[in-house]
Structure formats: structure tokens, C-alpha cells
Design a protein around this motif. Structure first.
Motif, PDB file in Angstrom:
ATOM      1  N   LYS A   1       0.841  -1.195   0.000  1.00 32.83           N
ATOM      2  CA  LYS A   1       0.000   0.000   0.000  1.00 32.83           C
ATOM      3  C   LYS A   1       0.880   1.250   0.000  1.00 32.83           C
ATOM      4  CE  LYS A   1      -4.027  -1.498   2.736  1.00 32.83           C
ATOM      5  NZ  LYS A   1      -3.768  -2.909   3.045  1.00 32.83           N
TER       6      LYS A   1
ATOM      7  N   TYR B   1      -0.835   8.563   0.081  1.00 29.84           N
ATOM      8  CA  TYR B   1      -0.413   9.934  -0.222  1.00 29.84           C
ATOM      9  C   TYR B   1      -1.633  10.761  -0.593  1.00 29.84           C
ATOM     10  CZ  TYR B   1       2.785  13.652  -1.633  1.00 29.84           C
ATOM     11  OH  TYR B   1       3.475  14.841  -1.708  1.00 29.84           O
TER      12      TYR B   1
ATOM     13  N   LYS C   1      -3.965  13.171  -3.143  1.00 31.71           N
ATOM     14  CA  LYS C   1      -4.368  12.927  -4.526  1.00 31.71           C
ATOM     15  C   LYS C   1      -3.631  13.911  -5.447  1.00 31.71           C
ATOM     16  CE  LYS C   1      -8.300  11.904  -7.470  1.00 31.71           C
ATOM     17  NZ  LYS C   1      -9.758  11.880  -7.644  1.00 31.71           N
TER      18      LYS C   1
ATOM     19  N   GLU D   1       5.069  10.635  -6.513  1.00 33.09           N
ATOM     20  CA  GLU D   1       5.072  10.225  -7.919  1.00 33.09           C
ATOM     21  C   GLU D   1       6.311   9.438  -8.334  1.00 33.09           C
ATOM     22  OE1 GLU D   1       2.176  10.617  -9.043  1.00 33.09           O
ATOM     23  OE2 GLU D   1       2.493   9.714 -11.017  1.00 33.09           O
TER      24      GLU D   1
ATOM     25  N   ARG E   1       5.576   5.974  -7.328  1.00 30.01           N
ATOM     26  CA  ARG E   1       4.571   5.356  -8.222  1.00 30.01           C
ATOM     27  C   ARG E   1       5.214   4.932  -9.536  1.00 30.01           C
ATOM     28  NH1 ARG E   1       0.877  10.308  -6.756  1.00 30.01           N
ATOM     29  NH2 ARG E   1      -0.399   9.483  -5.046  1.00 30.01           N
TER      30      ARG E   1
ATOM     31  N   GLU F   1      -3.138   2.103  -4.084  1.00 27.76           N
ATOM     32  CA  GLU F   1      -2.997   3.520  -3.730  1.00 27.76           C
ATOM     33  C   GLU F   1      -3.993   3.829  -2.627  1.00 27.76           C
ATOM     34  OE1 GLU F   1      -0.756   5.276  -7.306  1.00 27.76           O
ATOM     35  OE2 GLU F   1      -1.082   5.945  -5.263  1.00 27.76           O
TER      36      GLU F   1
ATOM     37  N   VAL G   1      -5.515   6.888  -1.131  1.00 22.97           N
ATOM     38  CA  VAL G   1      -5.520   8.278  -1.584  1.00 22.97           C
ATOM     39  C   VAL G   1      -6.236   9.179  -0.584  1.00 22.97           C
ATOM     40  CG1 VAL G   1      -6.228   9.820  -3.451  1.00 22.97           C
ATOM     41  CG2 VAL G   1      -5.530   7.478  -3.963  1.00 22.97           C
TER      42      VAL G   1
ATOM     43  N   THR H   1      -1.950   8.462 -12.437  1.00 21.77           N
ATOM     44  CA  THR H   1      -1.631   9.500 -11.450  1.00 21.77           C
ATOM     45  C   THR H   1      -0.743  10.578 -12.067  1.00 21.77           C
ATOM     46  OG1 THR H   1       0.263   8.204 -10.687  1.00 21.77           O
ATOM     47  CG2 THR H   1      -1.813   7.930  -9.482  1.00 21.77           C
TER      48      THR H   1
END
Lengths: 223, 220
Positions: free
Chosen positions: A7, A10, A12, A18, A21, A33, A35, A210
Motif C-alpha cells: 500500500k 499519499y 491525490k 510520484e 509510483r 494507492e 488516496v 496519477t
């Protein structure tokens, strides 16, 4: 039944998560994610995070966080280092001089990233007043990054590592601030090289990605 | 002739002191390259700025470490390099990840103070209580993580202990009662009593006695 899937928690936004990700998408890791979406102005309510912040079993509650089985981590660079090691996307050299160099580069990238982020979150008049100077400061960093990259494909040589995802995202933020930001050919080619990676095509082209989210939170002067 | 290891920094504790503490613990033979800024009102930094771009550093900054072919900046990277060199790394993968996290939280805690210490005096005084409150909260998180362990990685000392020690110790200069947890006080005492560190902690001429921050800071 709790999921054993990794998991990543963070806001949105792209922000500090990033690069993490990107690494996970590149490595093909199946992750969830978690969110948190801040409320709109003028309150910009953050209770969706603050209500749970101290209940998740995090030693140093913060965003981003990573939960991977028994491992619960915060701190962007630590999460990136952990995932780089886990997915094999870490520098292959065992020479301590090389390892320390890449560690240094990661931390310089964070310094560079935070210079831009601090500008984005400054009040609108400060943002307008300081933007040009911050771009120039960013360009000073870029000269050093360009020199450090040299003729290499990636910062650690032929193979991509976590450092490259951190670098890509930091540069991309500055490019959004100033479309002519990148002056060096090797860095322009470097950014294209990463954008064209087969493992990242879905990440870059999917409308749900994202990558399409705002860079910064709702209360920022520049999103 | 092999060049001696060199650590370059201002004539303050600042970001270099955790590095100096680690080097004192392992009794490393190294050279301090000391940069001292001028007095008010200019606080002239030319002693550093004149040489900054001529030292062969890829990302010139302070502190820096020279060790043979290694020329690095960035406090955490230097701590990691030296931890590896002197066998002070965490041994297990998961513990290594946690110590990396602790290192970065320590830097966050340091930076939180630094941002206020270098404000004008009025702003520093206005923000001081808030800083102490926030720092106490983070220090409590370190205490909770330490628990009943001897050191942060378990029963052996790592570079992380030196980084966290100095980070917290600086806050005790700001507020002597800032540490509330017994386990953390005992851990600090344990480190102060390490045999190889006797001179470092007790000799009045060591870098530990330098100001925390540079001359232009509201709190030194």
C-alpha cells in the motif's frame, strides 16, 4: 481479511509520491494507492488524513507512507531506497565510492525538488515575485545534474534505478513552471528516454494515470 | 602518500557534528577543514565561496567528505558512507530500511529547527515555543521507536545512533527539559559513556563546544 498487497498512501497529487509510483509501475508491482484528498478552499480540510494519521501503526506518521507486510515506512527517499533494493532497480556497483555517489545524488535531487515545491506553496504574491530567481536556482542545479549524467543513459550507467524516477519527476515539475527549463541536450534526451520506456507507456498514456494529477495540493499557488 | 580523510564544514556543530561523533567513536584519523564566516554585519562567507567550485565536488556544498577517490556532499550520504566503511551498518534488510527512515526523520527534525534559528531575532522568539512543542512530539516518536532496545537497530550501534543523538542533543541546548522519556535519556547517557568517546564529550577543545549555528543565526 487484510490485504497483503503493498500500500502506498499519499495525497491525490503527484508531489513526493510520484517517483515512487513511477518505480512501482516500471517494475510491474501490484500495489494499492491509499488516496487522501484535501478539501476545497477556503478551508482546504485535511481531516481525511489527520483523522487516521496516528492510527495506522506508523512510527513517524507522514505522507507518503508505504506498507509492505510487516514493513511500514515513511520518508520519500527511504521508501525509494527500500523499493529500489526490493525490485532490483538499485545501482549494481558494489564499490562504496559509487554507492555513496548515488546516495548523494538522491539527496541533491530532494534539495532541488524542495526548492521548487517551496515556491509552489508560497503565497501568490511571493510566488510571482520569486519565480524567476527560483527558476535560475533550479537551472544551477541542472548544470550539475547534466555534468553528473554525462554520456550515460541513466545516472547509474546503463541501467535505470530509483534515482532516475526521482530525477524525472523533479525536472518535470520545473518544466511545468517553465517550459524552456531544460537547456542541456543530454537531459532533454534523458527525459525522452524515460518517457519512451515500454514499461511506462500505460503509466504515461492512460487517462486514469496519477501522472495526470495535479503536482501540488489545492492550497498551493501553483498546482 | 595516502591523503588523510578530510571533512569540510563551518566552524559550528551544525550538520557536521553527527559525522564528527561517528568519526570520534571509530577513532578515525582525519582532518577538519574549517570554514569560519566573518562577523556582523556582513558575515563574509568568502573563505568558502572562493573555493567552493574548485574542490572537485560534483554538487558543491557543506559538509563535504574527501576519502581517496570519494568526494561527496549531503550529510546523510556521508553518514551512510562512513557507517559502511567502519562497519556501523544495520545488518538486516528491514532494519536497514527503518534506520534509513530514522536518518531522514532526524534531518527533518534538524531542518525544522534550522528554519527558525536563522530567522530574525523577533521571529525566532515568536516561534520558539511552537518549535519546542513540535520537536518534543518528534523526539517522543524516536523514544517510542527505541523502546527497550539498546540502540536504534537493536543491540548494536549504527551510524543512525550518532545522527539521532546529535539531532536531539542540539534541542536540549534550546530547551534542557525537552526529553521526557527515560529510555531516551538512558540511551543518550549510554552514548556519552562509550569508551572511545571520552575525549570527544569531555575535552573542552572539541568541536562539541562550538556554537550550534553560524554567526548570523538568532540562536547559536
Amino acid at each position: 481479511m487484510s490485504s497483503s498487497k503493498m500500500k502506498l498512501g499519499y495525497w491525490k497529487i503527484r508531489g513526493l509520491a510520484e517517483p515512487i509510483r513511477m518505480l512501482l509501475h516500471y517494475a510491474g508491482v501490484d500495489f494499492e494507492e491509499v488516496v487522501y484528498e484535501q478539501g476545497d478552499g477556503p478551508g482546504f480540510d485535511k481531516s481525511c488524513w489527520f483523522d487516521v494519521k496516528f492510527t495506522l501503526g506508523l512510527d513517524f506518521p507522514n505522507l507518503p507512507y508505504l506498507m509492505d507486510g510487516d514493513v511500514k515506512l515513511t520518508q520519500t527517499v527511504s521508501i525509494l531506497h527500500y523499493l529500489s533494493a526490493k525490485t532490483g532497480l538499485y545501482p549494481k556497483s558494489s564499490n562504496p565510492a559509487d554507492i555513496s555517489r548515488y546516495d548523494m545524488i538522491d539527496h541533491v535531487i530532494i534539495d532541488f525538488f524542495l526548492v521548487g515545491v517551496r515556491l509552489c506553496y508560497s503565497p501568490p504574491d511571493a510566488f510571482a515575485a520569486n519565480k524567476a530567481a527560483v527558476i535560475e536556482r533550479g537551472k544551477d542545479f541542472m548544470k550539475q545534474f547534466s555534468s553528473a549524467l554525462g554520456d550515460n543513459k541513466y545516472f547509474a550507467g546503463d541501467d535505470i534505478t530509483g534515482t532516475d524516477f526521482l530525477m524525472f519527476e523533479a525536472i518535470d515539475m520545473f518544466v511545468k513552471l517553465d517550459s524552456a527549463f531544460i537547456e542541456q541536450d543530454n537531459l532533454k534526451k534523458y527525459m525522452e528516454r524515460i518517457r519512451e520506456l515500454p514499461q511506462l507507456q500505460k503509466y504515461f498514456t492512460s487517462p486514469d494515470s496519477t501522472h495526470n494529477w495535479a503536482l501540488n495540493n489545492k492550497h498551493a499557488s501553483f498546482r | 602518500m595516502a591523503d588523510k580523510m578530510k571533512l569540510g564544514y563551518w566552524k559550528i556543530r551544525g550538520l557536521a557534528e553527527p559525522i564528527r561523533a561517528l568519526l570520534a567513536f571509530v577513532e578515525a584519523d582525519y582532518e577538519e577543514v574549517v570554514y569560519e564566516c566573518g562577523d556582523a554585519p556582513d558575515f563574509d562567507k568568502s573563505c568558502w565561496l572562493d573555493v567552493k567550485f574548485n574542490l572537485g565536488l560534483e554538487f558543491p556544498n557543506l559538509p563535504y567528505l574527501f576519502d581517496g577517490d570519494v568526494k561527496i556532499t549531503q550529510t546523510v550520504a556521508i553518514m551512510h558512507y562512513l557507517s559502511n566503511k567502519y562497519g556501523l551498518n544495520p545488518k538486516e534488510f528491514a532494519v536497514h530500511a527503518q534506520c534509513d527512515m530514522l536518518d531522514h526523520v532526524a534531518i527533518d527534525l534538524t531542518n525544522m529547527g534550522t528554519r527558525l534559528f536563522y530567522q530574525p531575532k523577533e521571529a525566532f522568539e515568536a516561534g520558539r515555543d511552537g518549535l519546542v512543542k513540535n520537536a518534543k512530539g518528534m523526539i517522543s516518536q524516536f523514544a517510542a521507536f527505541l523502546g527497550s532496545k539498546t540502540y536504534f537497530a537493536g543491540d548494536y550501534i549504527t551510524g543512525t545512533d550518532f545522527l539521532v543523538f546529535e539531532t536531539i542533543d542540539k534541542y536540549t541546548v534550546l530547551e534542557p527539559t525537552i526529553i521526557e522519556e527515560e529510555n531516551l535519556k538512558n540511551w543518550m547517557k549510554r552514548i556519552r559513556e562509550l569508551p572511545t568517546m571520552h575525549k570527544y564529550f569531555n575535552d573542552p577543545s572539541t568541536t562539541r563546544n562550538w556554537p550550534l549555528n553560524n554567526k548570523m543565526a538568532a540562536f547559536k
